[in-house]
Design an enzyme around this catalytic site. Structure first.
Site: not given
Length: 391
Positions: A135, A285, A318
């Site tokens: 990342q 995010h 989530g």
């Protein structure tokens, strides 16, 4: 923490790992992992969106040993999950990113290693038996980023994940209340009012001190200055936002696929495709940036329609159960990224905790497919969920 406790009846879902993590680490570290931006509305909505989706199982269908493997950017994954980049892993446990990489490799899935990492990317790659993505934040400017990109290429990282939703860090209200900035700083006096809570977690404190305390950002090397000091996330991300122009620049110097992470609209998804992204991640995010935006699951159909199969579509936000993974696939995702779910495991018990989190999700997905009467992850589609969620 003994492995037998992780595999006992006390740890059967991700929420159980969350409670263990909350007990093991100081409030500042736990709330950095657990919290979101502002009123944490999006943080809650990410999870609620999954709870609102209902299944439509096939009756009188007995399927066993369901196929969960899927290919993502050329990698065969044991199931459609990727471990998302979670910063400050070494504060949660000394094993940090190395522990996560080991667990991911053993489980047969990809791990996206964060820029804000307590372990150098080469050490993380050396510890892994599976594919790794890197990342990229533009912390330290293009010169520092170019050095990191070259290191990632030489170390054998197979993809870059460019996070495009972070021109500044969101206002995460738990962090200033609980002393995250003070924990990372070198001054002793500002830490004083947070010491009682830190001292209340002696096992964490002992391991933190034996590990050398706050590490430097070994993946962010400023030319002429060396590795950047590990500071609070707000300062680290200040003026480090990525633009479409940056994506074009990275495309010129990085030979592998680029994943654009942090897309919530069809227009941005199409722009990412036009600029050369090989995949997009539908993501807010984890509710940690702009609050009151769409839950990732609700934004997913628009992005799937916008890219029209040109690139792979992933999503995060989530995911706490294997059934959530199945729902995301039904709505159109190729795979999901999971962050907090394994982060709780890391904070609770290092590599063993991460492995337990992965196993919980994988076993739950296996059970979900069996009960749906679906023989393979490839067969999941909108027909397996309620009509209200098929849009």
């Amino acid at each position: 923490m003994p492995n037998r406790k992780l595999h006992s009846s006390a740890v059967v879902n991700i929420e159980d790992l969350r409670r263990l993590a909350q007990r093991r680490v100081p409030r500042s570290v736990f709330d950095y992992l657990d919290g979101g931006a502002d009123a944490e509305i999006t943080l809650a909505e990410n999870c609620r969106a999954f709870r609102e989706v209902t299944f439509r199982p096939r009756s009188a269908v007995a399927v066993y040993n369901c196929k969960t493997a899927v290919r993502v950017l050329g990698h065969e994954l044991a199931f459609p999950a990727i471990l998302a980049p979670v910063s400050y892993g070494r504060l949660m446990h000394p094993g940090g990113e190395i522990a996560v990489a080991r667990a991911a490799g053993k489980a047969g899935i990809v791990y996206a290693v964060p820029t804000i990492s307590g372990h150098n990317m080469e050490d993380v790659k050396g510890a892994s038996t599976g594919p790794l993505w890197y990342q990229l934040y533009l912390i330290g400017g293009r010169a520092a980023a170019e050095g990191a990109i070259d290191r990632a290429r030489r170390a054998g990282y197979s993809a870059l994940v460019l996070t495009v939703d972070t021109p500044l860090a969101g206002k995460r209200e738990r962090d200033p209340r609980n002393g995250m900035k003070e924990l990372l700083g070198s001054a002793l006096l500002p830490k004083a009012r947070f010491l009682p809570n830190i001292l209340a977690h002696p096992r964490w404190l002992t391991s933190f001190l034996l590990d050398g305390g706050v590490p430097k950002l070994g993946n962010v090397v400023i030319p002429g200055k060396g590795p950047m000091n590990l500071v609070d996330v707000g300062a680290a991300l200040s003026h480090a936002g990525a633009s479409w122009e940056d994506l074009r620049w990275i495309r010129e110097i990085w030979p592998g696929p680029i994943v654009a992470k942090g897309v919530l609209t069809g227009d941005d998804a199409r722009r990412a495709v036009d600029e050369g992204a090989a995949a997009v991640v539908v993501s807010n995010h984890g509710g940690r940036q702009l609050d009151c935006v769409s839950p990732s699951l609700h934004a997913l159909p628009e992005i799937v329609a916008a890219v029209g199969g040109q690139v792979e579509v992933l999503m995060d936000g989530g995911v706490r159960r294997g059934s959530d993974i199945a729902k995301a696939i039904c709505v159109g995702a190729r795979a999901v990224l999971i962050g907090r779910a394994y982060g709780y495991g890391l904070a609770a018990a290092g590599e063993a905790g991460v492995a337990r989190a992965i196993k919980i999700l994988k076993d739950d997905l296996d059970l979900t497919l069996t009960l749906l009467g679906c023989p393979s992850i490839d067969h999941l589609d909108a027909s397996y969920i309620g009509s209200a969620q098929r849009k």
